[in-house]
Write a protein that holds these residues in place. Structure first.
Motif, PDB file in Angstrom:
ATOM      1  N   ASP A 226       9.038   7.296   4.513  1.00  0.00           N
ATOM      2  CA  ASP A 226       7.856   7.277   5.384  1.00  0.00           C
ATOM      3  C   ASP A 226       8.120   8.093   6.689  1.00  0.00           C
ATOM      4  OD1 ASP A 226       6.116   6.145   3.690  1.00  0.00           O
ATOM      5  OD2 ASP A 226       6.588   4.137   4.552  1.00  0.00           O
TER       6      ASP A 226
ATOM      7  N   PHE B 190       9.465  -3.976   4.541  1.00  0.00           N
ATOM      8  CA  PHE B 190       9.378  -5.085   4.064  1.00  0.00           C
ATOM      9  C   PHE B 190       8.608  -5.243   2.815  1.00  0.00           C
ATOM     10  CE2 PHE B 190       4.985  -5.682   5.440  1.00  0.00           C
ATOM     11  CZ  PHE B 190       4.814  -4.821   6.501  1.00  0.00           C
TER      12      PHE B 190
ATOM     13  N   PHE C 104       5.994  -5.366   0.035  1.00  0.00           N
ATOM     14  CA  PHE C 104       4.429  -5.899  -0.288  1.00  0.00           C
ATOM     15  C   PHE C 104       4.057  -5.622  -1.774  1.00  0.00           C
ATOM     16  CE2 PHE C 104       0.190  -4.041  -0.053  1.00  0.00           C
ATOM     17  CZ  PHE C 104      -0.643  -4.865   0.353  1.00  0.00           C
ATOM     18  N   GLY C 105       3.837  -6.773  -2.419  1.00  0.00           N
ATOM     19  CA  GLY C 105       3.762  -6.699  -3.878  1.00  0.00           C
ATOM     20  C   GLY C 105       5.029  -6.334  -4.507  1.00  0.00           C
ATOM     21  N   ASP C 106       4.814  -5.075  -5.339  1.00  0.00           N
ATOM     22  CA  ASP C 106       5.897  -4.676  -5.963  1.00  0.00           C
ATOM     23  C   ASP C 106       6.343  -3.143  -5.242  1.00  0.00           C
ATOM     24  OD1 ASP C 106       3.754  -2.841  -6.741  1.00  0.00           O
ATOM     25  OD2 ASP C 106       4.562  -2.997  -8.947  1.00  0.00           O
ATOM     26  N   LYS C 107       5.868  -3.076  -4.084  1.00  0.00           N
ATOM     27  CA  LYS C 107       5.983  -1.821  -3.278  1.00  0.00           C
ATOM     28  C   LYS C 107       6.793  -2.524  -1.877  1.00  0.00           C
ATOM     29  CE  LYS C 107       4.314   1.208  -6.028  1.00  0.00           C
ATOM     30  NZ  LYS C 107       5.075   2.277  -6.809  1.00  0.00           N
ATOM     31  N   PHE C 108       6.980  -1.369  -0.853  1.00  0.00           N
ATOM     32  CA  PHE C 108       7.225  -1.762   0.390  1.00  0.00           C
ATOM     33  C   PHE C 108       6.333  -1.178   1.335  1.00  0.00           C
ATOM     34  CE2 PHE C 108      11.070  -2.001  -2.642  1.00  0.00           C
ATOM     35  CZ  PHE C 108      11.519  -3.233  -2.074  1.00  0.00           C
ATOM     36  N   VAL C 109       6.432  -1.639   2.601  1.00  0.00           N
ATOM     37  CA  VAL C 109       5.676  -1.192   3.785  1.00  0.00           C
ATOM     38  C   VAL C 109       6.827  -1.025   4.717  1.00  0.00           C
ATOM     39  CG1 VAL C 109       4.004  -1.671   5.367  1.00  0.00           C
ATOM     40  CG2 VAL C 109       3.608  -2.072   3.197  1.00  0.00           C
TER      41      VAL C 109
ATOM     42  N   ARG D 236       7.580   0.000   9.164  1.00  0.00           N
ATOM     43  CA  ARG D 236       6.959   0.508  10.481  1.00  0.00           C
ATOM     44  C   ARG D 236       8.038   0.869  11.227  1.00  0.00           C
ATOM     45  NH1 ARG D 236       2.820   0.211   7.792  1.00  0.00           N
ATOM     46  NH2 ARG D 236       0.839  -1.363   8.121  1.00  0.00           N
TER      47      ARG D 236
ATOM     48  N   ALA E 195      -0.945  -6.245   9.148  1.00  0.00           N
ATOM     49  CA  ALA E 195       0.523  -6.883   9.086  1.00  0.00           C
ATOM     50  C   ALA E 195       0.614  -7.368  10.204  1.00  0.00           C
ATOM     51  CB  ALA E 195       1.654  -5.720   8.560  1.00  0.00           C
TER      52      ALA E 195
ATOM     53  N   GLU F 195      -0.035  -3.624 -10.380  1.00  0.00           N
ATOM     54  CA  GLU F 195       0.345  -4.716  -9.812  1.00  0.00           C
ATOM     55  C   GLU F 195      -0.806  -5.871  -9.788  1.00  0.00           C
ATOM     56  OE1 GLU F 195       2.029  -7.555  -6.505  1.00  0.00           O
ATOM     57  OE2 GLU F 195       0.017  -6.331  -6.703  1.00  0.00           O
TER      58      GLU F 195
ATOM     59  N   ARG G 212      -1.858  -8.376  -7.590  1.00  0.00           N
ATOM     60  CA  ARG G 212      -2.870  -8.528  -6.405  1.00  0.00           C
ATOM     61  C   ARG G 212      -3.415  -7.032  -5.966  1.00  0.00           C
ATOM     62  NH1 ARG G 212       1.200 -11.369  -2.753  1.00  0.00           N
ATOM     63  NH2 ARG G 212       2.713 -10.028  -4.116  1.00  0.00           N
TER      64      ARG G 212
ATOM     65  N   PHE H 193      -3.860  -7.313   1.091  1.00  0.00           N
ATOM     66  CA  PHE H 193      -4.733  -7.230  -0.184  1.00  0.00           C
ATOM     67  C   PHE H 193      -6.059  -7.739   0.210  1.00  0.00           C
ATOM     68  CE2 PHE H 193      -0.266  -7.699  -2.233  1.00  0.00           C
ATOM     69  CZ  PHE H 193      -0.166  -6.269  -2.895  1.00  0.00           C
TER      70      PHE H 193
END
Lengths: 146, 315
Positions: free
Chosen positions: A45, A77, A79-84, A86, A116, B39, B41, B242
């Motif tokens: 990112d 961090f 987020f689900g099976d991905k990352f976010v 900042r 977030a 996924e 959610r 979500f």
């Protein structure tokens, strides 16, 4: 299409698809592999910001990143099976709250981000003192200067 | 006159069984071939957004219809209902969709409604259903006024647009890599639309097409998918929620907060509403243009290639 049939279709369809993904095990949260993995995620990112060091949380769900050139700290961090990611600029960071006992240090970051609002990172006291404390002090200084 | 539109069935509602069956097939392919990812959610959020979009259409869709019917009384031609009229309507509405979509990416006011569709970091058939709840409120339906003035019935336009939206459903997939060259040349495809959903610098603000990719080729926004590039889906600053309500309204809230900041000049407030997403009065944020320029600066060998600007004389 009659509304009753549409409603039944939608409810069964949404339920069926969501249950199928859950049943197949696709509800597991992502975890960072190591510091290099965290830096790689951040640089997807923010490719222009070079990462100097990474302070990974104990459960490897999040990490704070010391950046080489910018006066900001990076955050990655799960987020689900991905990352976010900042950039923790003074404008984004509202408060830093630290709770500590003999075994863990919990860092809670409150962000000016509607999606977030609060991110928790847990460290051992040793890891915290070694790699996180100075980062947070720098963040606090930047916030006060802003 | 209003009753006439009810002769046209709702194409998107009729396609609901197709949507569900196709997602289940894609899930099976994801399970056994690994060429798609879901996924739980994320999927639930996308589907709830889809349901919410239908409900929003039922609740506030009439605003657009009423407005278009008002203009219909000033139509130049009286076009009869025929296959040819429908075909022409479909193509012109697809052109209308191209500009609607382009504006939705380049004007924050419209982006606030459209961003929802891009908030998933996944790219699968459920992503197609992550639709806006607030599109009517942007007033972008005015782009259909020229069609109405030409004499196309608002119900026919909605009917054509329904086919367009159903067409766009199946292109939200990673399962299909490439289709025959002639098809890729004329129609929007999974490959072209993956580019549109990717946030890689080269791919930002590209491939706005609905059904026909020829509009992008014609208006200079086409970028081909490069198989050597790993696509990263989502938005430049991905959401960490979500919650469908936050997905639907986060950008409206952020935009209005920005425009209402104390101490700004009027032109800055207007720019927070109507400038491209990412614009800020102090240049503290990134726009797609600045991301592309930065990427080109760091990769001068790629500057000037499709999707990237050429390096300036001082770069």
């Amino acid at each position: 299409m009659p509304l009753e049939i549409l409603v039944v279709l939608v409810v069964l369809g949404v339920g069926g698809v969501v249950v199928a993904t859950w049943w197949l095990g696709w509800a597991k949260a992502a975890r960072l592999t190591d510091g290099a993995g965290a830096a790689r995620q951040f640089n997807l990112d923010y490719p222009e910001l070079r990462v100097a060091s990474v302070a990974m949380s104990e459960d490897q769900s999040a990490a704070l990143l010391k950046l080489e050139t910018a006066d900001v700290v990076g955050l990655v961090f799960a987020f689900g099976d991905k990352f976010v990611t900042r950039r923790l600029t003074p404008a984004l960071l509202r408060t830093i709250n630290i709770e500590q006992n003999d075994t863990v240090v919990r860092v809670s970051l409150r962000l000016a981000d509607i999606t977030a609002p609060e991110i928790d990172l847990v460290y051992t006291p040793g890891n915290y003192a070694q790699s996180v404390e100075a980062l947070l002090a720098a963040l606090q200084t930047a916030r006060e200067a802003a | 006159m209003m009753d006439a539109m009810f002769k046209f069935p709702s194409v998107t509602q009729m396609a609901v069984p197709l949507f569900i069956a196709a997602m289940l097939v894609e899930i099976l392919i994801a399970r056994y071939r690994g060429t798609a990812r879901y996924e739980t959610r994320d999927t639930l959020a996308s589907l709830v957004m889809g349901v919410g979009s239908i409900v929003a259409g039922m609740l506030i869709g009439f605003i657009a219809f009423r407005a278009l019917f008002y203009f219909y009384q000033f139509r130049i031609f009286d076009l009869e209902m025929s296959a040819w009229v429908f075909a022409v309507c479909f193509v012109l509405d697809d052109l209308r969709y191209y500009w609607f979509h382009r504006f939705s990416h380049r004007i924050r006011w419209a982006w606030a409604a459209h961003v929802n569709h891009h908030t998933s970091q996944h790219y699968n058939l459920s992503t197609a259903l992550r639709q806006t709840w607030t599109g009517v409120l942007t007033g972008m339906f005015v782009l259909s006024v020229p069609l109405v003035l030409l004499g196309f019935h608002p119900g026919l336009i909605a009917f054509a647009n329904g086919f367009n939206l159903v067409y766009q459903f199946w292109i939200h997939t990673e399962v299909i890599k490439r289709l025959p060259k002639w098809f890729e040349a004329v129609f929007n495809t999974p490959s072209h639309h993956r580019v549109h959903h990717a946030t890689n610098a080269r791919y930002l603000d590209a491939n706005y097409a609905g059904t026909l990719i020829i509009w992008d080729r014609l208006f200079g926004s086409f970028v081909a998918e490069d198989d050597r590039t790993v696509l990263k889906y989502g938005i430049v600053q991905n959401l960490a929620t979500f919650n469908p309500l936050k997905i639907a309204f986060h950008e409206w809230i952020n935009m209005l907060r920005d425009a209402a900041r104390p101490g700004l000049a009027l032109r800055h407030r207007a720019a927070y509403l109507f400038a491209p997403p990412g614009w800020s009065h102090d240049n503290s944020r990134r726009t797609s243009a600045s991301i592309k320029a930065e990427f080109a600066r760091r990769h001068p060998d790629q500057a000037g290639t499709p999707g990237l600007p050429a390096l300036g004389p001082t770069s």
